[in-house]
Scaffold this motif. Structure first.
Motif, short mmCIF file in Angstrom:
data_model
loop_
_atom_site.label_atom_id
_atom_site.label_comp_id
_atom_site.label_asym_id
_atom_site.label_seq_id
_atom_site.Cartn_x
_atom_site.Cartn_y
_atom_site.Cartn_z
N PRO A 7 5.91 70.81 -36.87
CA PRO A 7 6.91 71.42 -37.75
C PRO A 7 8.25 71.60 -37.05
O PRO A 7 8.29 71.85 -35.84
N GLN A 8 9.32 71.49 -37.80
CA GLN A 8 10.67 71.68 -37.25
C GLN A 8 11.00 73.16 -37.11
O GLN A 8 11.95 73.52 -36.44
N ALA A 9 10.24 74.02 -37.75
CA ALA A 9 10.46 75.47 -37.67
C ALA A 9 9.12 76.14 -37.36
O ALA A 9 8.06 75.55 -37.53
N ARG A 10 9.18 77.38 -36.88
CA ARG A 10 7.96 78.13 -36.58
C ARG A 10 7.12 78.31 -37.84
O ARG A 10 7.66 78.46 -38.93
N THR A 11 5.82 78.34 -37.66
CA THR A 11 4.93 78.58 -38.79
C THR A 11 4.52 80.04 -38.80
O THR A 11 4.44 80.69 -37.76
N SER A 12 4.25 80.55 -39.98
CA SER A 12 3.86 81.96 -40.10
C SER A 12 2.36 82.11 -39.89
O SER A 12 1.62 81.13 -39.79
N GLU A 13 1.92 83.33 -39.86
CA GLU A 13 0.49 83.63 -39.72
C GLU A 13 -0.29 83.23 -40.97
O GLU A 13 -1.51 83.09 -40.93
N ASP A 14 0.40 83.05 -42.09
CA ASP A 14 -0.25 82.67 -43.35
C ASP A 14 -0.61 81.19 -43.41
O ASP A 14 -1.33 80.77 -44.31
N CYS A 15 -0.11 80.40 -42.47
CA CYS A 15 -0.38 78.96 -42.46
C CYS A 15 -1.87 78.72 -42.23
O CYS A 15 -2.46 79.26 -41.30
N VAL A 16 -2.49 77.91 -43.09
CA VAL A 16 -3.92 77.63 -43.00
C VAL A 16 -4.21 76.23 -42.46
O VAL A 16 -5.35 75.78 -42.46
N CYS A 17 -3.19 75.52 -41.99
CA CYS A 17 -3.36 74.16 -41.48
C CYS A 17 -4.07 74.20 -40.12
O CYS A 17 -3.93 75.15 -39.36
N GLU A 18 -4.82 73.12 -39.83
CA GLU A 18 -5.49 73.01 -38.53
C GLU A 18 -4.43 72.72 -37.47
O GLU A 18 -3.62 71.83 -37.61
N ARG A 19 -4.46 73.49 -36.37
CA ARG A 19 -3.47 73.34 -35.30
C ARG A 19 -4.07 72.60 -34.11
O ARG A 19 -5.25 72.68 -33.85
N HIS A 20 -3.20 71.91 -33.35
CA HIS A 20 -3.62 71.13 -32.20
C HIS A 20 -2.87 71.58 -30.95
O HIS A 20 -1.82 72.23 -31.05
N ASP A 21 -3.37 71.22 -29.78
CA ASP A 21 -2.77 71.62 -28.51
C ASP A 21 -1.34 71.11 -28.34
O ASP A 21 -0.56 71.69 -27.61
N CYS A 22 -1.00 70.03 -29.00
CA CYS A 22 0.33 69.44 -28.87
C CYS A 22 1.38 70.22 -29.66
O CYS A 22 2.57 69.93 -29.57
N GLY A 23 0.94 71.21 -30.45
CA GLY A 23 1.86 71.94 -31.31
C GLY A 23 1.89 71.37 -32.71
O GLY A 23 2.53 71.93 -33.60
N GLY A 24 1.20 70.26 -32.91
CA GLY A 24 1.13 69.64 -34.22
C GLY A 24 0.08 70.29 -35.09
O GLY A 24 -0.72 71.10 -34.63
#
Length: 84
Positions: free
Chosen positions: A28-45
């Motif tokens: 993401p080009q901007a920070r994500t909130s705590e409400d984000c339910v997407c799977e996160r990866h070590d690369c920040g993606g």
């Protein structure tokens, strides 16, 4: 002419195991909130899901895409580890 990326991508570990194509991470080009339910990866993606209020299909967020497990993914992971 037809090019199939699945076989070499699977060899490098960047293809889905069921043959669904190349795994892509979106940074993401901007920070994500705590409400984000997407799977996160070590690369920040992350892997956007349809029902995420920030990254779902209704929003069309700006993401920097790269192949999961590829060179760019490894570079981003190292960069995040060094800054932590």
């Amino acid at each position: 002419m037809r090019i199939t990326l699945e076989w070499p991508a699977r060899l490098r570990g960047t293809a889905l195991p069921n043959g669904g194509g190349v795994v892509r991470h979106g940074v993401p080009q901007a920070r994500t909130s705590e409400d984000c339910v997407c799977e996160r990866h070590d690369c920040g993606g992350l892997d956007p899901v349809l029902w995420c209020a920030e990254h779902g299909d209704d929003v069309a967020p700006v993401l920097d895409w790269h192949a999961g497990g590829g060179l760019r993914c490894a570079q981003l992971t190292r960069g995040r580890a060094a800054s932590a």
